[in-house]
Design a protein around this motif. Structure first.
Motif, PDB file in Angstrom:
ATOM      1  N   MET A 227       0.838  -1.215   0.000  1.00 40.24           N
ATOM      2  CA  MET A 227       0.000   0.000   0.000  1.00 40.24           C
ATOM      3  C   MET A 227       0.867   1.257   0.000  1.00 40.24           C
ATOM      4  O   MET A 227       0.505   2.269  -0.595  1.00 40.24           O
ATOM      5  CB  MET A 227      -0.942   0.000   1.215  1.00 40.24           C
ATOM      6  CG  MET A 227      -1.956  -1.133   1.185  1.00 40.24           C
ATOM      7  SD  MET A 227      -2.858  -1.337   2.749  1.00 40.24           S
ATOM      8  CE  MET A 227      -4.034  -0.007   2.669  1.00 40.24           C
TER       9      MET A 227
ATOM     10  N   PHE B 173       1.239   3.989  -3.123  1.00 38.94           N
ATOM     11  CA  PHE B 173       0.646   5.265  -2.683  1.00 38.94           C
ATOM     12  C   PHE B 173       1.037   6.449  -3.583  1.00 38.94           C
ATOM     13  O   PHE B 173       0.165   7.228  -3.998  1.00 38.94           O
ATOM     14  CB  PHE B 173       1.021   5.542  -1.222  1.00 38.94           C
ATOM     15  CG  PHE B 173       0.458   6.825  -0.710  1.00 38.94           C
ATOM     16  CD1 PHE B 173      -0.891   6.936  -0.388  1.00 38.94           C
ATOM     17  CD2 PHE B 173       1.258   7.954  -0.571  1.00 38.94           C
ATOM     18  CE1 PHE B 173      -1.431   8.132   0.057  1.00 38.94           C
ATOM     19  CE2 PHE B 173       0.732   9.154  -0.127  1.00 38.94           C
ATOM     20  CZ  PHE B 173      -0.612   9.242   0.192  1.00 38.94           C
TER      21      PHE B 173
ATOM     22  N   HIS C  61      -1.131   7.133  -6.829  1.00 36.15           N
ATOM     23  CA  HIS C  61      -2.560   7.458  -6.811  1.00 36.15           C
ATOM     24  C   HIS C  61      -2.778   8.926  -7.170  1.00 36.15           C
ATOM     25  O   HIS C  61      -2.016   9.795  -6.739  1.00 36.15           O
ATOM     26  CB  HIS C  61      -3.167   7.194  -5.431  1.00 36.15           C
ATOM     27  CG  HIS C  61      -3.172   5.758  -5.044  1.00 36.15           C
ATOM     28  ND1 HIS C  61      -3.747   4.782  -5.827  1.00 36.15           N
ATOM     29  CD2 HIS C  61      -2.678   5.112  -3.954  1.00 36.15           C
ATOM     30  CE1 HIS C  61      -3.597   3.608  -5.235  1.00 36.15           C
ATOM     31  NE2 HIS C  61      -2.947   3.777  -4.106  1.00 36.15           N
TER      32      HIS C  61
ATOM     33  N   LYS D 205      -6.607   6.674   0.368  1.00 33.42           N
ATOM     34  CA  LYS D 205      -5.571   5.644   0.469  1.00 33.42           C
ATOM     35  C   LYS D 205      -4.718   5.848   1.728  1.00 33.42           C
ATOM     36  O   LYS D 205      -4.312   4.893   2.381  1.00 33.42           O
ATOM     37  CB  LYS D 205      -4.683   5.638  -0.785  1.00 33.42           C
ATOM     38  CG  LYS D 205      -5.412   5.223  -2.029  1.00 33.42           C
ATOM     39  CD  LYS D 205      -5.816   3.749  -1.946  1.00 33.42           C
ATOM     40  CE  LYS D 205      -6.730   3.351  -3.078  1.00 33.42           C
ATOM     41  NZ  LYS D 205      -7.279   1.995  -2.936  1.00 33.42           N
TER      42      LYS D 205
END
Ligand SMILES: N[C@@H](CCC(=O)N[C@@H](CS)C(=O)NCC(=O)O)C(=O)O
Length: 221
Positions: free
Chosen positions: A105, A109, A112, A120
């Motif tokens: 994640m 990140f 995005h 997020k």
């Protein structure tokens, strides 16, 4: 003399950064060949160097290894950072897979778009605080030892500490209510090899920025 591992990736963190962390912590020096264009990636693909046409790829000990986890496992085995028996390895794998789930994640990140970033970031904060950090804190508390498995440094400690740095960059103070994680972070950060890696000028990368994102877009279309 054996050749140093040669890391093939673009000049950013992405999926290669954990490999850089592990090699550095193990004290194995490495060189890097950065792709800058789509042609650089095509060249590797066309000469058969990429089993799945993807990077990271690491030339090490006469092999061309792909798949991040396979590379990490090889480096960990080579440097005795993978437990002493099957049960320790199972625990190390279980911890590392959890670390990888949250770290994934943080890796994606930066790519995005602005509108999605806030959501997020909340997801990362929530998963760190309520799922992963308490789980690792509990492991450390359960045995009271200095390292996650077998009272000995393993790849699980190193990759967890990389994750702690990554999450704290996005959410300063994220480890504040996890004293044993903080202590682990300090302990690992003070290992001479890691200390060197954390210093400016090392092969550790800063967080992936706009320039790095643009470069990755060009390389991977
Ligand atoms: N499971 C692979 C995933 C590798 C991967 O997705 N690599 C990206 C760059 S970070 C890539 O090469 N993308 C181009 C493609 O998939 O064609 C790993 O962990 O190494």
């Amino acid at each position: 003399m054996a050749r140093k591992p040669l890391l093939h990736y673009f000049n950013g963190r992405g999926r290669m950064e954990s490999i850089r962390w592990l090699l550095a912590a193990a004290g194995e020096e490495f060189d890097e060949k950065f792709m800058e264009t789509a042609e650089d990636l095509d060249k590797l693909r066309n000469d058969g160097s990429l089993m799945y046409q993807q990077v990271p790829m690491v030339e090490i000990d006469g092999m061309k290894l792909v798949q991040t986890r396979a590379i990490l496992n090889y480096v960990a085995n080579k440097h005795n950072l993978y437990g002493k028996d099957m049960k320790e390895r199972a625990l190390i794998d279980m911890y590392v897979e959890g670390v990888a789930d949250l770290n994934e994640m943080t890796i994606v990140f930066p790519v995005h778009p602005p509108g999605v970033k806030e959501t997020k970031l909340s997801e990362i904060k929530d998963k760190a605080k309520n799922r992963y950090f308490p789980a690792f804190e509990k492991v450390l508390k359960s045995h009271g030892q200095d390292y996650l498995v077998g009272n000995k440094l393993s790849k699980a400690d190193i990759l967890l500490v990389e994750l702690l740095y990554n999450v704290e960059e996005l959410n300063p103070g994220a480890t504040a209510s996890f004293p044993l994680l903080q202590a682990l972070k300090t302990r690992i950060s003070n290992l001479p090899t890691v200390k060197k890696f954390l210093q400016p000028g090392s092969q550790r990368n800063p967080p992936d920025d706009e320039k790095c994102r643009e470069e990755a877009k060009i390389i991977f279309h």
